[in-house]
Write a protein that holds these residues in place. Structure first.
Motif, short mmCIF file in Angstrom:
data_model
loop_
_atom_site.label_atom_id
_atom_site.label_comp_id
_atom_site.label_asym_id
_atom_site.label_seq_id
_atom_site.Cartn_x
_atom_site.Cartn_y
_atom_site.Cartn_z
N ASP A 62 0.53 -1.05 0.35
CA ASP A 62 0.01 0.39 0.35
C ASP A 62 1.07 1.20 -0.12
O ASP A 62 -0.09 1.89 -0.52
CB ASP A 62 -1.14 0.33 1.57
N TRP A 63 2.35 0.88 0.62
CA TRP A 63 2.80 2.35 0.08
C TRP A 63 2.91 3.31 -0.98
O TRP A 63 2.71 4.32 -0.70
CB TRP A 63 4.38 1.78 0.70
N ILE A 64 2.84 2.78 -1.86
CA ILE A 64 3.14 3.37 -3.50
C ILE A 64 1.64 3.98 -3.73
O ILE A 64 1.69 5.36 -3.85
CB ILE A 64 3.27 2.35 -4.44
N ILE A 65 0.74 3.57 -2.91
CA ILE A 65 -0.57 4.03 -3.55
C ILE A 65 -0.50 4.83 -2.48
O ILE A 65 -1.30 6.17 -3.10
CB ILE A 65 -1.69 2.64 -2.99
N ASN A 66 -0.41 4.78 -1.08
CA ASN A 66 -0.70 6.49 -0.02
C ASN A 66 0.13 7.32 -0.59
O ASN A 66 0.20 8.83 -0.02
CB ASN A 66 0.01 5.52 1.20
#
Length: 335
Positions: A62-66
């Motif tokens: 999820d890091w890249i999404i956030n």
């Protein structure tokens, strides 16, 4: 409008993708483990333990999404700063190569005229607007410059003021004081969060003129209502008091026409020898424009006025000379 629409389209697609990813990442573990649970291979506790473990793994992805949207904002900011830095370097280089020579007063120049000659002015991209242009204005003279938009009339004024780096030539003026020459742009700068006295006198010291002189200048340009207004409340945006001591956000409170008339009041106080008006009455109706020019001619008869305007019909009567850009040459010619 096009940029706003593209931004909204991009943002909509991004939000759709983020929402879809969040929904799938939540349901996917249950969809994979459901057959094992219903076959009795795992208990309900095992199901949620496995889901919790998979959730930790998912959070790492999820890091890249956030951070995707903050990263794009950061990239856009860096691009703007780099473009600004490149433009600044290019402007400095152009200034060194094509510096407009301003001699004020000119050495050995004993005339009383404002004289610009051999002016060659170009755009940053290299397109030439003026070539060997010449403009000579005598004291008390009144010159009107008109022509199609995009021909470089406002750029000519910037070059005469020495603030356009893509130019070269010679400007000779007999003026020995910086207050002898004044230029009013179409959108004047009005300082905010200052007293009315300071707004009228800007950029000069507000103590340079008496309250009577400032009040009389406001009366002449029909802005006496500013002296009568009072702040309804004191706040961070406005201060107490009335008249010349009133503090306000003048660039927001005053209409474009009132801002232009406020700068005309400053002209009456400063009393320059040469006044350059770059569409300085564009936001004022015809009757008020006539009043402004009648006031300038009546109150400052010895002042030279050089105007840029598309309203030739209204202003021609106040000017003795009328120039337009030549059709096939980058020079000024008499209309």
């Amino acid at each position: 409008r096009r940029v706003w629409w593209e931004y909204m389209t991009y943002n909509k697609r991004l939000q759709y993708w983020i929402s879809a990813y969040g929904l799938v990442s939540f349901l996917y573990p249950f969809m994979i483990l459901a057959p094992n649970y219903f076959n009795g291979d795992i208990t309900l506790g095992d199901l949620f333990q496995i889901y919790s473990a998979l959730n930790y793994v998912g959070n790492a992805f999820d890091w890249i999404i956030n951070v995707y949207q903050p990263l794009t904002d950061w990239r856009a900011t860096c691009d703007r700063l780099l473009a600004f830095d490149e433009a600044s370097v290019a402007a400095e280089k152009a200034t060194e190569e094509n510096e407009l020579i301003i001699i004020s007063p000119a050495e050995g120049y004993v005339g009383a005229d404002f004289w610009a000659q051999k002016l060659t002015i170009a755009l940053p991209g290299g397109k030439q607007l003026w070539e060997n242009a010449e403009l000579r204005v005598a004291p008390a003279d009144r010159v009107l410059i008109s022509g199609p938009a995009g021909r470089g009339k406002s750029t000519l004024f910037r070059a005469l003021a020495g603030v356009w780096p893509y130019s070269k030539g010679e400007v000779r003026t007999p003026s020995r004081s910086p207050t002898d020459v004044l230029c009013l742009p179409q959108k004047p700068y009005i300082p905010s969060h200052v007293t009315l006295r300071t707004a009228v006198c800007y950029p000069q010291d507000p103590n340079a003129y008496t309250d009577e002189a400032i009040g009389q200048a406001l009366i002449v340009v029909k802005l006496t209502d500013l002296l009568e207004r009072k702040n309804e409340k004191s706040s961070a945006d406005s201060g107490g008091g009335a008249g010349l001591d009133r503090i306000a956000q003048w660039d927001h409170e005053l209409s474009p026409g009132e801002q232009q008339r406020l700068r005309v009041a400053h002209v009456l106080l400063q009393r320059p020898r040469f006044l350059f008006l770059d569409e300085a009455t564009a936001s004022i109706d015809e009757d008020t424009t006539i009043m402004v020019y009648q006031t300038l001619v009546r109150e400052l008869p010895e002042m030279a006025i050089i105007s840029i305007s598309h309203d030739v019909k209204t202003l021609k009567r106040f000017h003795r000379k009328h120039f337009v850009p030549a059709e096939k040459e980058n020079v000024l010619r008499r209309a």
